[in-house]
Design an enzyme around this catalytic site. Structure first.
Site, short mmCIF file in Angstrom:
data_model
loop_
_atom_site.label_atom_id
_atom_site.label_comp_id
_atom_site.label_asym_id
_atom_site.label_seq_id
_atom_site.Cartn_x
_atom_site.Cartn_y
_atom_site.Cartn_z
CG HIS A 54 -3.22 3.26 2.53
ND1 HIS A 54 -3.74 2.91 1.16
CD2 HIS A 54 -3.20 2.05 3.17
CE1 HIS A 54 -4.14 1.46 1.22
NE2 HIS A 54 -3.76 1.13 2.47
CG ASN A 85 -6.80 -0.86 1.75
OD1 ASN A 85 -6.16 -0.53 0.79
ND2 ASN A 85 -6.18 -1.49 2.72
CB CYS A 94 -0.85 0.05 1.44
SG CYS A 94 -1.92 -1.57 1.39
O1 UT7 Z 1 -3.54 -1.47 3.64
C1 UT7 Z 1 -3.30 -2.03 5.07
C2 UT7 Z 1 -4.35 -3.06 5.04
N1 UT7 Z 1 -4.58 -3.51 6.16
C3 UT7 Z 1 -5.29 -2.75 7.21
O2 UT7 Z 1 -5.11 -1.43 7.22
C4 UT7 Z 1 -5.82 -3.18 8.18
C5 UT7 Z 1 -5.72 -2.74 9.40
N2 UT7 Z 1 -6.88 -3.19 10.38
C6 UT7 Z 1 -8.12 -2.78 10.62
O3 UT7 Z 1 -8.71 -1.97 9.69
C7 UT7 Z 1 -9.12 -3.31 11.63
O4 UT7 Z 1 -8.08 -4.17 12.35
C8 UT7 Z 1 -10.23 -4.34 10.90
C9 UT7 Z 1 -11.12 -3.63 10.38
C10 UT7 Z 1 -9.56 -5.68 10.01
C11 UT7 Z 1 -10.88 -5.10 12.10
O5 UT7 Z 1 -11.20 -4.28 13.03
P1 UT7 Z 1 -11.31 -4.30 14.61
O6 UT7 Z 1 -11.84 -3.33 15.28
O7 UT7 Z 1 -9.72 -4.42 14.93
O8 UT7 Z 1 -11.75 -5.71 14.99
P2 UT7 Z 1 -11.19 -6.78 15.70
O9 UT7 Z 1 -10.24 -7.66 14.60
O10 UT7 Z 1 -10.52 -6.52 16.98
O11 UT7 Z 1 -12.54 -7.55 15.87
C12 UT7 Z 1 -13.79 -7.30 16.99
C13 UT7 Z 1 -14.62 -8.21 16.75
C14 UT7 Z 1 -14.42 -9.64 16.69
O12 UT7 Z 1 -15.18 -10.36 17.37
P3 UT7 Z 1 -14.90 -10.86 18.92
O13 UT7 Z 1 -13.79 -11.72 18.93
O14 UT7 Z 1 -15.03 -9.50 19.44
O15 UT7 Z 1 -16.14 -11.66 19.18
C15 UT7 Z 1 -14.41 -10.15 15.36
O16 UT7 Z 1 -14.63 -11.55 15.14
O17 UT7 Z 1 -15.34 -8.12 15.31
C16 UT7 Z 1 -15.56 -9.32 14.94
N3 UT7 Z 1 -15.38 -9.11 13.21
C17 UT7 Z 1 -16.29 -8.80 12.61
N4 UT7 Z 1 -17.73 -8.79 12.73
C18 UT7 Z 1 -18.58 -8.43 11.79
C19 UT7 Z 1 -14.21 -8.99 12.47
N5 UT7 Z 1 -14.63 -8.72 11.31
C20 UT7 Z 1 -16.01 -8.87 11.29
C21 UT7 Z 1 -17.00 -8.43 10.16
N6 UT7 Z 1 -18.21 -8.25 10.62
N7 UT7 Z 1 -16.60 -8.07 8.79
#
Ligand code: UT7
Length: 368
Positions: free
Chosen positions: A253, A283, A113
């Site tokens: 980005h 993204n 990215c």
């Molecule tokens: O260009 C670089 C590419 N990558 C990035 O920039 C990614 C950077 N990271 C992020 O943007 C975030 O970490 C995400 C958007 C990927 C995830 O958001 P988060 O607030 O960090 O969520 P999390 O991974 O801490 O998950 C929180 C909860 C989890 O459930 P539990 O364990 O609390 O029950 C996940 O299983 O949200 C759940 N979850 C979802 N729920 C609904 C994860 N993905 C989803 C989803 N829909 N798509």
């Protein structure tokens, strides 16, 4: 020493829109969660026949038209992509052929990215050295082809698209002013496509285990991103001899709205200073910055003379920032007609292919 001015720009996104509502029927997710956690409402996805090079070429024709530069006036094509059409040949060479840029060198660059910032830096340095006069810098991605549509951690995030800039030598102050590039390979496993390369060549086993898809530790990448984006922005502003108040726009980005908000807090500037369009494209990796810039120019926000900072992070891990003074196109000497050069490029490519086949046939016949 000439400056590298940005004299042309163009973007291309597929027509197919994939909304959060559609994703709800594919994985256990919902619009509310996606909007609240990422800021994304929809993204563009390629259809059959659309590839990283077709998007790149569409963006490139717009950039060349804007700069009034003929393809055969290009000295170099740098194509930043993490989703090339093949391991080789380089996607940049496919673009070179489709444009008919027959005097240009061409290569791909992979810094995920952060790639567009790396590529702009490389192109600008080549111009600043005085060895070449014009470079086409492209960021293009078809991430949807590498997404596991059953993995809700990743499939909601990514979209496809391309952006292209023409850089041209100019003695007047302006264009690319400074850049900072960083990497930390110890975090390589946080975001990767594990198979398909020389370590794990594609096999039945790699496909069965889903190793050809994007794998990501979202939380760790998030933590890293919130740390480095503001830091790199501050660093490049210093390297350019500027102050944060000199900067009209920051173009980040577009990975997650919350990451951009954290960068704004870290820099103690209002979010309004940032150009943001993540809600419509998701993204698009290396393409996200040029796409955001093209839209900001089109709607009149970004104007000639504005000082801007581009800032990004990504797989590798890589991160970096670039400061520039937006110049706009050079005065028009003659109006370029991209449609004419597009037909010419096709004919030339056809002729070259025929010549190669004919030479092969003659060589084979002589040997026999
Ligand atoms: O260009 C670089 C590419 N990558 C990035 O920039 C990614 C950077 N990271 C992020 O943007 C975030 O970490 C995400 C958007 C990927 C995830 O958001 P988060 O607030 O960090 O969520 P999390 O991974 O801490 O998950 C929180 C909860 C989890 O459930 P539990 O364990 O609390 O029950 C996940 O299983 O949200 C759940 N979850 C979802 N729920 C609904 C994860 N993905 C989803 C989803 N829909 N798509």
């Amino acid at each position: 020493m000439p400056y590298a001015h940005i004299t042309g720009w163009g973007m291309a996104v597929p027509n197919r829109i994939l909304t959060n509502a559609e994703l709800e029927s594919m994985v256990a997710t919902n619009d509310e969660w996606i909007v609240a956690r990422t800021g994304i409402r929809e993204r563009r996805i390629v259809r059959a026949g659309e590839t990283s090079s077709t998007l790149a070429v569409e963006a490139a024709w717009k950039a060349l038209g804007c700069a009034n530069l003929k393809p055969n006036e290009l000295d170099l094509i740098i194509c930043s992509t993490s989703t090339p059409e093949h391991i080789f040949p380089a996607t940049a060479c496919l673009v070179q052929d489709k444009l008919g840029a027959n005097k240009a060198g061409a290569f791909d660059l992979l810094a995920a990215c952060t790639g567009f910032i790396y590529a702009l830096n490389m192109g600008a340095q080549a111009i600043r050295s005085g060895s070449i006069k014009s470079v086409l810098v492209i960021g293009t991605e078809t991430l949807s082809r590498f997404v596991n549509w059953q993995d809700r951690n990743t499939c909601i995030l990514f979209g496809d698209g391309a952006g292209a800039f023409v850089l041209q030598a100019n003695q007047e102050f302006g264009g690319i002013l400074a850049s900072v590039l960083h990497s930390d390979g110890s975090g390589g496993d946080l975001l990767s496509v594990p198979a398909g390369g020389s370590k794990h060549p594609a096999s039945e086993a790699t496909i069965r285990s889903g190793m050809h898809f994007i794998h990501m530790d979202g939380r760790e990448v998030f933590r890293f991103a919130t740390r480095v984006m503001a830091q790199a922005t501050r660093e490049v502003i210093g390297a350019a001899g500027l102050q944060i108040q000199d900067i009209r726009w920051i173009i980040p980005h577009q990975a997650n709205l919350r990451i951009i908000e954290a960068a704004a807090r870290g820099l103690k500037v209002p979010l309004e200073k940032f150009i943001i369009n993540i809600e419509r494209y998701g993204n698009t990796s290396t393409a996200s910055i040029p796409i955001a810039i093209c839209e900001a120019v089109a709607d009149g926000r970004l104007k000639a003379g504005d000082k801007i900072v581009l800032t990004a992070f990504g797989a590798g891990l890589t991160w970096g920032a670039l400061a520039a003074q937006w110049s706009g196109p050079l005065p028009v000497v003659r109006k370029l007609r991209p449609a004419f050069y597009r037909i010419l490029a096709r004919l030339r490519s056809l002729m070259r292919r025929l010549r190669l086949r004919l030479e092969g046939w003659i060589w084979g016949r002589d040997k026999a």
